[in-house]
Design a protein around this motif. Structure first.
Motif, PDB file in Angstrom:
ATOM      1  N   SER A  65       0.855  -1.204   0.000  1.00 52.03           N
ATOM      2  CA  SER A  65       0.000   0.000   0.000  1.00 52.03           C
ATOM      3  C   SER A  65       0.883   1.244   0.000  1.00 52.03           C
ATOM      4  O   SER A  65       0.614   2.217  -0.709  1.00 52.03           O
TER       5      SER A  65
ATOM      6  N   ILE B 205       2.321   1.812  -3.400  1.00 49.64           N
ATOM      7  CA  ILE B 205       1.330   2.387  -4.321  1.00 49.64           C
ATOM      8  C   ILE B 205       1.199   3.887  -4.048  1.00 49.64           C
ATOM      9  O   ILE B 205       1.227   4.719  -4.959  1.00 49.64           O
TER      10      ILE B 205
ATOM     11  N   TYR C 158      -9.365  -2.294  -5.166  1.00 47.70           N
ATOM     12  CA  TYR C 158      -8.856  -2.344  -3.791  1.00 47.70           C
ATOM     13  C   TYR C 158      -8.983  -0.960  -3.161  1.00 47.70           C
ATOM     14  O   TYR C 158      -8.764   0.051  -3.819  1.00 47.70           O
TER      15      TYR C 158
ATOM     16  N   ASN D 196      -4.557  -4.215 -11.336  1.00 48.53           N
ATOM     17  CA  ASN D 196      -4.372  -5.167 -10.232  1.00 48.53           C
ATOM     18  C   ASN D 196      -4.631  -6.584 -10.749  1.00 48.53           C
ATOM     19  O   ASN D 196      -5.754  -6.926 -11.086  1.00 48.53           O
TER      20      ASN D 196
ATOM     21  N   VAL E 242       0.380  -7.919  -5.969  1.00 44.19           N
ATOM     22  CA  VAL E 242       0.701  -8.522  -4.666  1.00 44.19           C
ATOM     23  C   VAL E 242       0.357 -10.015  -4.596  1.00 44.19           C
ATOM     24  O   VAL E 242       0.961 -10.745  -3.832  1.00 44.19           O
ATOM     25  N   TYR E 243      -0.594 -10.455  -5.427  1.00 45.10           N
ATOM     26  CA  TYR E 243      -0.962 -11.885  -5.389  1.00 45.10           C
ATOM     27  C   TYR E 243      -0.286 -12.672  -6.517  1.00 45.10           C
ATOM     28  O   TYR E 243      -0.778 -13.732  -6.915  1.00 45.10           O
TER      29      TYR E 243
ATOM     30  N   SER F  78       4.215  -7.562  -2.558  1.00 45.06           N
ATOM     31  CA  SER F  78       4.182  -7.648  -1.092  1.00 45.06           C
ATOM     32  C   SER F  78       4.617  -9.049  -0.691  1.00 45.06           C
ATOM     33  O   SER F  78       4.087 -10.034  -1.206  1.00 45.06           O
TER      34      SER F  78
HETATM   35  N1  PMP Z   1      -3.015  -4.480  -2.976  1.00 38.08           N
HETATM   36  C1  PMP Z   1      -3.956  -5.427  -2.849  1.00 38.08           C
HETATM   37  C2  PMP Z   1      -4.759  -5.822  -4.028  1.00 38.08           C
HETATM   38  C3  PMP Z   1      -4.182  -6.026  -1.606  1.00 38.08           C
HETATM   39  O1  PMP Z   1      -5.123  -6.958  -1.482  1.00 38.08           O
HETATM   40  C4  PMP Z   1      -3.412  -5.616  -0.513  1.00 38.08           C
HETATM   41  C5  PMP Z   1      -3.722  -6.205   0.829  1.00 38.08           C
HETATM   42  N2  PMP Z   1      -2.762  -6.914   1.344  1.00 38.08           N
HETATM   43  C6  PMP Z   1      -2.421  -4.641  -0.695  1.00 38.08           C
HETATM   44  C7  PMP Z   1      -2.258  -4.089  -1.949  1.00 38.08           C
HETATM   45  C8  PMP Z   1      -1.573  -4.141   0.431  1.00 38.08           C
HETATM   46  O2  PMP Z   1      -0.499  -4.964   0.726  1.00 38.08           O
HETATM   47  P1  PMP Z   1       0.451  -4.638   1.978  1.00 38.08           P
HETATM   48  O3  PMP Z   1      -0.163  -5.271   3.173  1.00 38.08           O
HETATM   49  O4  PMP Z   1       1.771  -5.210   1.615  1.00 38.08           O
HETATM   50  O5  PMP Z   1       0.477  -3.148   2.116  1.00 38.08           O
END
Ligand code: PMP
Ligand code: GLN
Length: 384
Positions: A98, A101, A122, A167, A201-202, A230
Protein backbone atom coordinates in the motif's frame (compact mmCIF):
# COMPACT_ATOMS: atom_id res chain seq x y z
CA UNK A 1 -9.55 28.54 18.68
CA UNK A 2 -11.32 26.70 15.91
CA UNK A 3 -9.12 23.82 14.80
CA UNK A 4 -10.31 22.55 11.42
CA UNK A 5 -8.84 19.38 9.98
CA UNK A 6 -8.85 19.21 6.19
CA UNK A 7 -10.74 16.45 4.38
CA UNK A 8 -7.85 14.74 2.59
CA UNK A 9 -9.94 12.21 0.64
CA UNK A 10 -13.54 11.23 0.07
CA UNK A 11 -13.55 7.80 1.78
CA UNK A 12 -15.51 8.79 4.85
CA UNK A 13 -15.53 5.50 6.73
CA UNK A 14 -12.93 3.32 8.45
CA UNK A 15 -11.79 0.67 5.93
CA UNK A 16 -14.18 -2.23 5.46
CA UNK A 17 -11.41 -4.66 6.49
CA UNK A 18 -11.09 -3.06 9.92
CA UNK A 19 -14.88 -2.77 10.25
CA UNK A 20 -15.51 -6.42 9.49
CA UNK A 21 -12.58 -7.84 11.47
CA UNK A 22 -13.67 -5.77 14.49
CA UNK A 23 -17.24 -7.03 14.13
CA UNK A 24 -15.98 -10.60 13.76
CA UNK A 25 -14.07 -10.28 17.01
CA UNK A 26 -16.99 -8.73 18.86
CA UNK A 27 -19.25 -11.62 17.84
CA UNK A 28 -16.68 -14.38 18.04
CA UNK A 29 -17.32 -15.06 14.37
CA UNK A 30 -15.20 -17.10 11.98
CA UNK A 31 -13.32 -14.37 10.17
CA UNK A 32 -13.26 -14.88 6.40
CA UNK A 33 -13.34 -11.12 5.83
CA UNK A 34 -9.93 -9.39 5.97
CA UNK A 35 -7.36 -11.08 3.75
CA UNK A 36 -4.79 -12.68 6.02
CA UNK A 37 -3.80 -16.30 6.64
CA UNK A 38 -4.64 -17.83 10.03
CA UNK A 39 -1.91 -20.46 9.62
CA UNK A 40 1.76 -20.08 10.50
CA UNK A 41 4.53 -18.93 8.26
CA UNK A 42 7.35 -21.30 7.37
CA UNK A 43 9.37 -21.98 10.54
CA UNK A 44 12.66 -21.34 8.70
CA UNK A 45 11.51 -17.83 7.83
CA UNK A 46 10.75 -17.16 11.51
CA UNK A 47 14.17 -18.56 12.42
CA UNK A 48 15.86 -16.27 9.89
CA UNK A 49 14.16 -13.29 11.55
CA UNK A 50 15.67 -14.25 14.91
CA UNK A 51 19.02 -14.89 13.20
CA UNK A 52 18.94 -11.42 11.61
CA UNK A 53 18.33 -9.77 14.93
CA UNK A 54 20.96 -11.81 16.79
CA UNK A 55 23.59 -11.24 14.13
CA UNK A 56 23.55 -7.48 14.14
CA UNK A 57 20.88 -6.56 11.57
CA UNK A 58 19.20 -4.09 13.91
CA UNK A 59 20.01 -0.61 12.66
CA UNK A 60 18.69 1.37 9.70
CA UNK A 61 18.92 -0.51 6.44
CA UNK A 62 20.07 1.46 3.39
CA UNK A 63 17.30 3.70 2.07
CA UNK A 64 16.65 1.52 -1.02
CA UNK A 65 16.71 -1.72 0.98
CA UNK A 66 19.33 -4.27 2.07
CA UNK A 67 21.52 -5.09 -0.95
CA UNK A 68 21.21 -8.82 -0.15
CA UNK A 69 17.42 -8.60 -0.36
CA UNK A 70 17.43 -6.58 -3.57
CA UNK A 71 19.88 -9.08 -5.04
CA UNK A 72 17.68 -12.02 -4.05
CA UNK A 73 14.64 -10.33 -5.58
CA UNK A 74 16.46 -9.69 -8.88
CA UNK A 75 17.48 -13.37 -9.05
CA UNK A 76 13.93 -14.47 -8.21
CA UNK A 77 12.43 -12.21 -10.89
CA UNK A 78 14.91 -13.50 -13.46
CA UNK A 79 14.04 -17.09 -12.60
CA UNK A 80 10.29 -16.65 -12.57
CA UNK A 81 9.72 -13.97 -15.22
CA UNK A 82 12.88 -14.20 -17.34
CA UNK A 83 13.30 -10.46 -16.92
CA UNK A 84 16.60 -8.83 -15.99
CA UNK A 85 16.16 -6.20 -13.27
CA UNK A 86 19.01 -4.12 -11.87
CA UNK A 87 19.05 -4.74 -8.11
CA UNK A 88 20.78 -1.42 -7.39
CA UNK A 89 18.84 0.96 -9.53
CA UNK A 90 15.41 -0.58 -10.18
CA UNK A 91 14.25 -2.16 -6.89
CA UNK A 92 13.18 -0.32 -3.75
CA UNK A 93 12.12 -2.18 -0.59
CA UNK A 94 9.03 -0.62 1.00
CA UNK A 95 6.99 -1.04 4.19
CA UNK A 96 4.31 -3.00 2.33
CA UNK A 97 2.56 -2.66 -1.00
CA UNK A 98 0.00 0.00 0.00
CA UNK A 99 2.89 2.29 0.86
CA UNK A 100 4.56 1.54 -2.48
CA UNK A 101 1.33 2.39 -4.32
CA UNK A 102 0.96 5.64 -2.40
CA UNK A 103 4.60 6.56 -2.99
CA UNK A 104 4.42 5.75 -6.71
CA UNK A 105 1.33 7.96 -7.01
CA UNK A 106 2.99 10.75 -5.01
CA UNK A 107 6.00 10.48 -7.34
CA UNK A 108 3.96 11.18 -10.47
CA UNK A 109 0.85 13.11 -9.49
CA UNK A 110 0.20 16.85 -9.40
CA UNK A 111 -2.99 18.56 -8.26
CA UNK A 112 -5.71 18.24 -10.88
CA UNK A 113 -4.35 15.08 -12.51
CA UNK A 114 -6.61 12.11 -13.16
CA UNK A 115 -5.93 8.43 -12.50
CA UNK A 116 -8.04 5.62 -13.96
CA UNK A 117 -9.00 2.83 -11.58
CA UNK A 118 -10.88 -0.31 -12.57
CA UNK A 119 -13.73 -1.13 -10.22
CA UNK A 120 -14.27 -3.20 -8.17
CA UNK A 121 -10.95 -1.82 -6.92
CA UNK A 122 -8.86 -2.34 -3.79
CA UNK A 123 -9.81 0.32 -1.31
CA UNK A 124 -6.50 2.17 -0.91
CA UNK A 125 -6.32 3.34 -4.54
CA UNK A 126 -8.91 6.10 -4.44
CA UNK A 127 -7.74 7.78 -1.19
CA UNK A 128 -4.09 7.51 -2.28
CA UNK A 129 -4.96 9.37 -5.49
CA UNK A 130 -7.04 12.00 -3.73
CA UNK A 131 -4.48 12.60 -0.97
CA UNK A 132 -2.21 13.76 -3.79
CA UNK A 133 -4.76 16.32 -4.98
CA UNK A 134 -5.68 14.24 -8.01
CA UNK A 135 -8.96 12.67 -9.08
CA UNK A 136 -9.82 8.98 -9.42
CA UNK A 137 -11.75 8.15 -12.58
CA UNK A 138 -13.56 4.87 -12.00
CA UNK A 139 -14.17 2.55 -14.94
CA UNK A 140 -16.26 -0.49 -14.08
CA UNK A 141 -15.17 -3.98 -15.08
CA UNK A 142 -17.79 -6.24 -16.71
CA UNK A 143 -20.13 -7.56 -14.06
CA UNK A 144 -20.08 -11.11 -15.43
CA UNK A 145 -16.39 -12.00 -15.88
CA UNK A 146 -14.77 -8.81 -14.52
CA UNK A 147 -12.79 -8.28 -17.72
CA UNK A 148 -11.98 -4.67 -18.64
CA UNK A 149 -14.22 -3.02 -21.22
CA UNK A 150 -11.47 -1.46 -23.32
CA UNK A 151 -13.78 1.03 -25.02
CA UNK A 152 -14.77 2.35 -21.59
CA UNK A 153 -11.10 2.63 -20.59
CA UNK A 154 -10.34 4.50 -23.82
CA UNK A 155 -13.29 6.83 -23.28
CA UNK A 156 -12.08 7.65 -19.76
CA UNK A 157 -8.72 8.99 -20.98
CA UNK A 158 -8.40 12.79 -21.08
CA UNK A 159 -5.45 15.14 -21.36
CA UNK A 160 -5.33 15.11 -17.55
CA UNK A 161 -4.90 11.32 -17.26
CA UNK A 162 -1.57 10.69 -15.56
CA UNK A 163 -1.83 7.01 -14.67
CA UNK A 164 -3.88 3.84 -14.62
CA UNK A 165 -3.82 1.35 -11.74
CA UNK A 166 -3.91 -2.31 -12.72
CA UNK A 167 -4.37 -5.17 -10.23
CA UNK A 168 -3.69 -8.76 -11.24
CA UNK A 169 -4.43 -11.30 -9.75
CA UNK A 170 -7.42 -9.22 -8.80
CA UNK A 171 -8.78 -8.44 -5.37
CA UNK A 172 -11.71 -9.11 -4.90
CA UNK A 173 -12.68 -11.12 -8.02
CA UNK A 174 -9.70 -13.46 -8.46
CA UNK A 175 -9.49 -12.65 -12.18
CA UNK A 176 -6.01 -12.60 -13.74
CA UNK A 177 -4.89 -10.50 -16.71
CA UNK A 178 -4.02 -12.29 -19.93
CA UNK A 179 -1.20 -11.10 -22.19
CA UNK A 180 -3.99 -9.90 -24.50
CA UNK A 181 -5.24 -7.61 -21.70
CA UNK A 182 -1.76 -6.12 -21.37
CA UNK A 183 -1.53 -5.69 -25.16
CA UNK A 184 -4.88 -3.90 -25.22
CA UNK A 185 -3.71 -1.52 -22.51
CA UNK A 186 -0.42 -0.93 -24.36
CA UNK A 187 -2.29 -0.07 -27.54
CA UNK A 188 -4.61 2.39 -25.78
CA UNK A 189 -1.88 4.29 -23.96
CA UNK A 190 0.87 3.98 -26.61
CA UNK A 191 0.65 7.59 -27.78
CA UNK A 192 0.12 9.07 -24.34
CA UNK A 193 2.41 9.73 -21.38
CA UNK A 194 0.23 7.71 -19.00
CA UNK A 195 2.07 5.74 -16.34
CA UNK A 196 1.02 2.29 -15.10
CA UNK A 197 0.92 1.38 -11.42
CA UNK A 198 0.68 -2.40 -11.44
CA UNK A 199 -0.41 -3.97 -8.16
CA UNK A 200 0.76 -7.59 -8.35
CA UNK A 201 0.70 -8.52 -4.67
CA UNK A 202 -0.96 -11.88 -5.39
CA UNK A 203 1.48 -12.77 -8.21
CA UNK A 204 2.43 -16.12 -6.64
CA UNK A 205 -1.17 -17.15 -5.98
CA UNK A 206 -2.51 -18.33 -9.34
CA UNK A 207 -4.35 -21.59 -9.75
CA UNK A 208 -5.18 -24.39 -12.19
CA UNK A 209 -1.80 -24.10 -13.88
CA UNK A 210 -2.47 -20.54 -15.02
CA UNK A 211 0.41 -18.09 -15.43
CA UNK A 212 0.59 -14.62 -13.95
CA UNK A 213 1.73 -12.08 -16.52
CA UNK A 214 3.58 -9.19 -14.99
CA UNK A 215 3.84 -5.67 -16.36
CA UNK A 216 7.59 -6.35 -16.07
CA UNK A 217 7.28 -8.87 -18.91
CA UNK A 218 5.65 -6.42 -21.30
CA UNK A 219 8.51 -4.75 -23.18
CA UNK A 220 6.50 -1.64 -23.98
CA UNK A 221 4.64 -1.17 -20.68
CA UNK A 222 7.54 -2.01 -18.37
CA UNK A 223 9.28 1.22 -19.42
CA UNK A 224 6.47 3.27 -17.85
CA UNK A 225 5.38 1.06 -14.95
CA UNK A 226 5.79 0.99 -11.21
CA UNK A 227 5.28 -2.69 -10.35
CA UNK A 228 4.35 -3.35 -6.74
CA UNK A 229 4.74 -6.54 -4.69
CA UNK A 230 4.18 -7.65 -1.09
CA UNK A 231 6.00 -10.47 0.67
CA UNK A 232 3.02 -10.89 2.99
CA UNK A 233 1.00 -12.86 0.43
CA UNK A 234 3.65 -15.23 -0.86
CA UNK A 235 5.12 -16.07 2.55
CA UNK A 236 2.00 -15.92 4.78
CA UNK A 237 3.31 -13.03 6.88
CA UNK A 238 1.05 -10.08 6.07
CA UNK A 239 1.91 -8.53 9.45
CA UNK A 240 5.56 -8.05 8.51
CA UNK A 241 4.47 -5.35 6.06
CA UNK A 242 7.41 -5.64 3.69
CA UNK A 243 7.03 -5.17 -0.05
CA UNK A 244 8.89 -3.67 -2.95
CA UNK A 245 8.53 -1.54 -6.04
CA UNK A 246 10.25 -2.32 -9.34
CA UNK A 247 10.49 0.49 -11.88
CA UNK A 248 12.91 1.67 -14.59
CA UNK A 249 15.96 3.62 -13.37
CA UNK A 250 14.57 7.14 -13.86
CA UNK A 251 11.26 6.26 -12.17
CA UNK A 252 13.01 4.47 -9.31
CA UNK A 253 15.20 7.52 -8.76
CA UNK A 254 12.12 9.74 -8.48
CA UNK A 255 10.33 7.17 -6.28
CA UNK A 256 13.27 7.09 -3.84
CA UNK A 257 13.33 10.87 -3.78
CA UNK A 258 9.89 10.68 -2.12
CA UNK A 259 10.47 7.46 -0.13
CA UNK A 260 13.58 8.85 1.61
CA UNK A 261 11.44 11.47 3.35
CA UNK A 262 8.46 9.35 4.37
CA UNK A 263 9.67 5.93 5.53
CA UNK A 264 13.37 6.23 4.59
CA UNK A 265 13.94 2.52 5.23
CA UNK A 266 12.28 -0.74 6.21
CA UNK A 267 12.61 -3.16 9.17
CA UNK A 268 16.15 -4.53 8.85
CA UNK A 269 15.92 -8.02 10.45
CA UNK A 270 12.80 -8.74 8.36
CA UNK A 271 14.71 -7.79 5.20
CA UNK A 272 17.55 -10.10 6.23
CA UNK A 273 15.10 -12.97 6.83
CA UNK A 274 13.29 -12.47 3.53
CA UNK A 275 16.58 -12.37 1.61
CA UNK A 276 17.73 -15.65 3.17
CA UNK A 277 14.34 -17.25 2.60
CA UNK A 278 14.23 -16.19 -1.05
CA UNK A 279 17.57 -17.91 -1.58
CA UNK A 280 16.21 -21.31 -0.48
CA UNK A 281 15.54 -23.52 -3.46
CA UNK A 282 13.21 -26.05 -1.83
CA UNK A 283 10.31 -23.77 -0.87
CA UNK A 284 6.80 -25.15 -1.31
CA UNK A 285 5.09 -22.87 -3.86
CA UNK A 286 2.39 -20.88 -2.07
CA UNK A 287 -0.01 -21.49 -4.96
CA UNK A 288 -0.14 -25.24 -4.24
CA UNK A 289 -1.16 -24.70 -0.65
CA UNK A 290 -3.70 -21.99 -1.50
CA UNK A 291 -5.17 -23.88 -4.47
CA UNK A 292 -5.93 -26.83 -2.16
CA UNK A 293 -7.65 -24.45 0.25
CA UNK A 294 -9.65 -22.85 -2.57
CA UNK A 295 -10.78 -26.28 -3.79
CA UNK A 296 -11.71 -27.37 -0.30
CA UNK A 297 -13.71 -24.20 0.28
CA UNK A 298 -15.52 -24.41 -3.07
CA UNK A 299 -16.50 -28.04 -2.48
CA UNK A 300 -17.64 -27.38 1.10
CA UNK A 301 -19.73 -24.35 0.10
CA UNK A 302 -22.13 -26.62 -1.84
CA UNK A 303 -23.65 -27.38 1.61
CA UNK A 304 -24.73 -23.74 1.89
CA UNK A 305 -27.30 -21.72 -0.05
CA UNK A 306 -24.65 -19.44 -1.61
CA UNK A 307 -24.01 -19.52 -5.36
CA UNK A 308 -20.29 -19.25 -5.96
CA UNK A 309 -19.11 -17.28 -8.97
CA UNK A 310 -16.50 -18.91 -11.25
CA UNK A 311 -13.63 -20.39 -9.23
CA UNK A 312 -11.08 -17.78 -8.26
CA UNK A 313 -8.13 -17.91 -10.68
CA UNK A 314 -5.82 -16.14 -8.26
CA UNK A 315 -5.57 -14.23 -4.94
CA UNK A 316 -6.93 -15.22 -1.51
CA UNK A 317 -10.55 -14.65 -2.45
CA UNK A 318 -13.70 -16.29 -3.78
CA UNK A 319 -16.87 -14.36 -4.61
CA UNK A 320 -20.34 -15.72 -3.90
CA UNK A 321 -23.85 -14.45 -4.58
CA UNK A 322 -26.81 -14.47 -2.21
CA UNK A 323 -29.13 -12.59 -4.61
CA UNK A 324 -31.47 -15.60 -4.93
CA UNK A 325 -32.31 -15.72 -1.23
CA UNK A 326 -32.06 -12.22 0.20
CA UNK A 327 -32.79 -8.69 -0.93
CA UNK A 328 -30.71 -7.11 1.82
CA UNK A 329 -28.00 -4.69 0.65
CA UNK A 330 -24.64 -6.47 0.78
CA UNK A 331 -23.23 -4.59 3.75
CA UNK A 332 -26.36 -5.19 5.82
CA UNK A 333 -26.26 -8.81 4.75
CA UNK A 334 -22.57 -9.16 5.75
CA UNK A 335 -23.27 -7.60 9.15
CA UNK A 336 -26.28 -9.89 9.67
CA UNK A 337 -24.19 -12.91 8.67
CA UNK A 338 -21.52 -11.99 11.22
CA UNK A 339 -23.93 -11.22 14.05
CA UNK A 340 -26.50 -13.97 13.49
CA UNK A 341 -24.58 -16.79 11.86
CA UNK A 342 -21.06 -16.08 13.12
CA UNK A 343 -19.24 -15.76 9.79
CA UNK A 344 -17.58 -12.52 8.68
CA UNK A 345 -17.09 -11.67 4.99
CA UNK A 346 -16.54 -8.54 2.90
CA UNK A 347 -19.43 -6.89 1.00
CA UNK A 348 -18.21 -6.25 -2.55
CA UNK A 349 -19.92 -2.83 -2.76
CA UNK A 350 -16.99 -1.58 -0.65
CA UNK A 351 -14.84 -1.90 -3.79
CA UNK A 352 -17.01 0.51 -5.81
CA UNK A 353 -16.80 4.28 -5.33
CA UNK A 354 -20.53 4.58 -6.12
CA UNK A 355 -21.43 1.71 -3.75
CA UNK A 356 -22.71 -0.52 -6.59
CA UNK A 357 -24.33 -3.51 -4.90
CA UNK A 358 -24.70 -6.75 -6.87
CA UNK A 359 -25.40 -8.86 -3.77
CA UNK A 360 -21.94 -10.40 -3.71
CA UNK A 361 -19.73 -11.30 -0.77
CA UNK A 362 -15.98 -11.89 -0.77
CA UNK A 363 -14.74 -14.90 1.20
CA UNK A 364 -11.06 -15.25 2.16
CA UNK A 365 -10.04 -18.91 1.83
CA UNK A 366 -6.43 -18.39 3.05
CA UNK A 367 -7.35 -20.20 6.27
CA UNK A 368 -6.80 -23.53 8.01
CA UNK A 369 -9.15 -26.25 6.80
CA UNK A 370 -10.76 -26.37 10.24
CA UNK A 371 -11.53 -22.63 9.98
CA UNK A 372 -13.11 -23.07 6.56
CA UNK A 373 -15.12 -26.06 7.83
CA UNK A 374 -16.32 -24.14 10.87
CA UNK A 375 -17.50 -21.29 8.61
CA UNK A 376 -19.31 -23.64 6.22
CA UNK A 377 -20.99 -25.49 9.10
CA UNK A 378 -22.45 -22.18 10.26
CA UNK A 379 -23.42 -21.02 6.77
CA UNK A 380 -25.20 -24.33 6.12
CA UNK A 381 -27.71 -23.35 8.81
CA UNK A 382 -29.07 -20.48 6.68
CA UNK A 383 -32.60 -21.31 5.60
CA UNK A 384 -34.50 -19.66 2.79
N1 PMP B 1 -3.01 -4.48 -2.98
C1 PMP B 1 -3.96 -5.43 -2.85
C2 PMP B 1 -4.76 -5.82 -4.03
C3 PMP B 1 -4.18 -6.03 -1.61
O1 PMP B 1 -5.12 -6.96 -1.48
C4 PMP B 1 -3.41 -5.62 -0.51
C5 PMP B 1 -3.72 -6.21 0.83
N2 PMP B 1 -2.76 -6.91 1.34
C6 PMP B 1 -2.42 -4.64 -0.70
C7 PMP B 1 -2.26 -4.09 -1.95
C8 PMP B 1 -1.57 -4.14 0.43
O2 PMP B 1 -0.50 -4.96 0.73
P1 PMP B 1 0.45 -4.64 1.98
O3 PMP B 1 -0.16 -5.27 3.17
O4 PMP B 1 1.77 -5.21 1.62
O5 PMP B 1 0.48 -3.15 2.12
N1 GLN C 1 -5.58 -6.69 1.54
C1 GLN C 1 -6.41 -7.16 2.59
C2 GLN C 1 -7.77 -7.54 2.04
O1 GLN C 1 -8.10 -7.27 0.92
C3 GLN C 1 -6.63 -6.17 3.69
C4 GLN C 1 -5.48 -5.42 4.21
C5 GLN C 1 -5.98 -4.34 5.12
O2 GLN C 1 -6.69 -4.62 6.05
N2 GLN C 1 -5.66 -3.14 4.83
O3 GLN C 1 -8.53 -8.12 2.76
Amino acid sequence: MDFQLPQKHSATQTTIFTQMSTLAQAHNAVNLSQGFPDFDLDATLGAFLAEGSSSGFNQYAPMAGLPMLRGSIATDILLRYKVLINADSEITITPGASYAIYTALTTILCAGDEVIILEPAYDCYLPSIEMNGAMAIAVTLNTTDFAPDWQKVKDAITNKTKAIIVNTPHNPTGRIWTMEDWNQLAEIIRDTSIYVVSDEVYEQLVYDGAAHFSALQHPELSTRSFVVYSFGKAFHNTGWKVGYCIAPVHLTKAFRHIHQFIAFSVNTPAQYALAKHLQLTDKLPACQLLEAKRNHFIAAMTQTPFKLLAPSKGSYFQLASYAHFSHLPDKEFAIMLTEKFGVATIPVSAFYSNGFDNKLLRFCFAKKEETLNAAVERLAKIEF
